[in-house]
Design a protein around this motif. Structure first.
Motif, PDB file in Angstrom:
ATOM      1  N   PRO A   1      15.515  85.146   4.534  1.00  0.00           N
ATOM      2  CA  PRO A   1      14.197  84.504   4.388  1.00  0.00           C
ATOM      3  C   PRO A   1      13.808  83.672   5.606  1.00  0.00           C
ATOM      4  N   ALA A   2      14.763  82.942   6.161  1.00  0.00           N
ATOM      5  CA  ALA A   2      14.481  82.129   7.348  1.00  0.00           C
ATOM      6  C   ALA A   2      14.129  83.013   8.538  1.00  0.00           C
TER       7      ALA A   2
ATOM      8  N   ARG B   1      12.788  86.070   8.381  1.00  0.00           N
ATOM      9  CA  ARG B   1      11.447  86.614   8.133  1.00  0.00           C
ATOM     10  C   ARG B   1      10.376  85.600   8.523  1.00  0.00           C
ATOM     11  N   SER B   2      10.586  84.362   8.130  1.00  0.00           N
ATOM     12  CA  SER B   2       9.617  83.309   8.435  1.00  0.00           C
ATOM     13  C   SER B   2       9.491  83.104   9.947  1.00  0.00           C
ATOM     14  N   GLN B   3      10.631  83.089  10.643  1.00  0.00           N
ATOM     15  CA  GLN B   3      10.619  82.921  12.099  1.00  0.00           C
ATOM     16  C   GLN B   3       9.869  84.059  12.777  1.00  0.00           C
TER      17      GLN B   3
ATOM     18  N   ALA C   1       7.535  86.013  11.520  1.00  0.00           N
ATOM     19  CA  ALA C   1       6.102  85.911  11.218  1.00  0.00           C
ATOM     20  C   ALA C   1       5.438  84.872  12.118  1.00  0.00           C
ATOM     21  N   GLU C   2       6.128  83.778  12.360  1.00  0.00           N
ATOM     22  CA  GLU C   2       5.584  82.733  13.238  1.00  0.00           C
ATOM     23  C   GLU C   2       5.477  83.234  14.687  1.00  0.00           C
TER      24      GLU C   2
END
Length: 237
Positions: free
Chosen positions: A166-167, A169-171, A173-174
């Motif tokens: 999850p971390a 994926r978030s990175q 996307a950013e």
């Protein structure tokens, strides 16, 4: 024969640049006579060199052939003037990175004797999820690449490496949103790494990164890095 030869060549690393027949046989799990025959042929072709002590090392012929790779040569020649400018500004590490399957490959690195120390080298490989340039490339890679990276395991190279899906994926996307990544100690302790994409048309084909001491401010580095990346992108489009 070719597959076995590549297996042997892959065993030569910065940690083990010179190896004996026995060491190569152990590393490749091939019989000693087979390794001997392949090494003899590779030496004849210049892909390996054998020292007076009987140990083998990568030959200059491999470097000569590799330097002709179109993906590396054209990109590097365009990028070098801008990398030199960044190196002049930072006095630290400036790197040009491409993706090869699930790894980041460093086509070029400019550094100085007093620059912060790094894992890896020009021509070396690192996991995509653990390096600033690798993260940029992973952010713009097909979904299948992301799935394979996660399936292979998000290995921690420092206590700060992203190791949870999850971390990550978030990175990513950013990165896609901002066109920049600022990685604090993901790969090397005591370092701040910043990377941005290099595009050919709309496709991200490489990443440009700078790596500086952790306490360095990023406010001036980000615009300079992005300007260099855009200039390289225009040069290769």
């Amino acid at each position: 024969m070719l597959e076995r030869a590549m297996v042997l060549l892959d065993l030569f690393t910065p940690q083990h640049p010179r190896q004996t027949i026995t060491e190569l046989a152990l590393g490749s799990e091939l019989p000693v006579p087979t390794v001997f025959r392949i090494c003899r042929e590779l030496t004849r072709l210049g892909a390996l060199e054998r020292g007076d002590d009987g140990r083998f090392q990568i030959g200059l012929r491999v470097w000569e052939i590799g330097s002709r790779a179109p993906r590396a040569h054209g990109l590097r020649s365009v990028a070098m003037p801008f990398m030199e400018d960044l190196h002049e500004i930072t006095g630290q590490n400036v790197q040009l990175v491409v993706r090869d399957h699930l790894e980041a490959v460093y086509l070029e690195r400019l550094s100085s004797h007093d620059a912060v120390g790094l894992v890896g080298r020009a021509g070396g490989r690192l996991p995509l999820h653990a390096s600033s340039g690798g993260l940029v490339l992973l952010a713009h890679a097909p979904q299948g690449v992301f799935d394979d990276v996660v399936a292979a395991g998000l290995r921690a190279l420092t206590p700060f490496t992203i190791t949870e899906e999850p971390a990550l994926r978030s990175q990513l996307a950013e990165i896609r949103r901002t066109e920049i990544v600022i990685a604090r100690q993901y790969l090397n302790l005591g370092t701040l790494a910043i990377a941005s994409p290099i595009r050919r048309s709309r496709d991200v084909v490489a990443a440009l990164s700078v790596v500086v001491p952790l306490d360095t401010g990023s406010a001036t580095l980000v615009p300079a890095l992005q300007a260099a990346s855009r200039a390289i992108s225009r040069g290769i489009s």
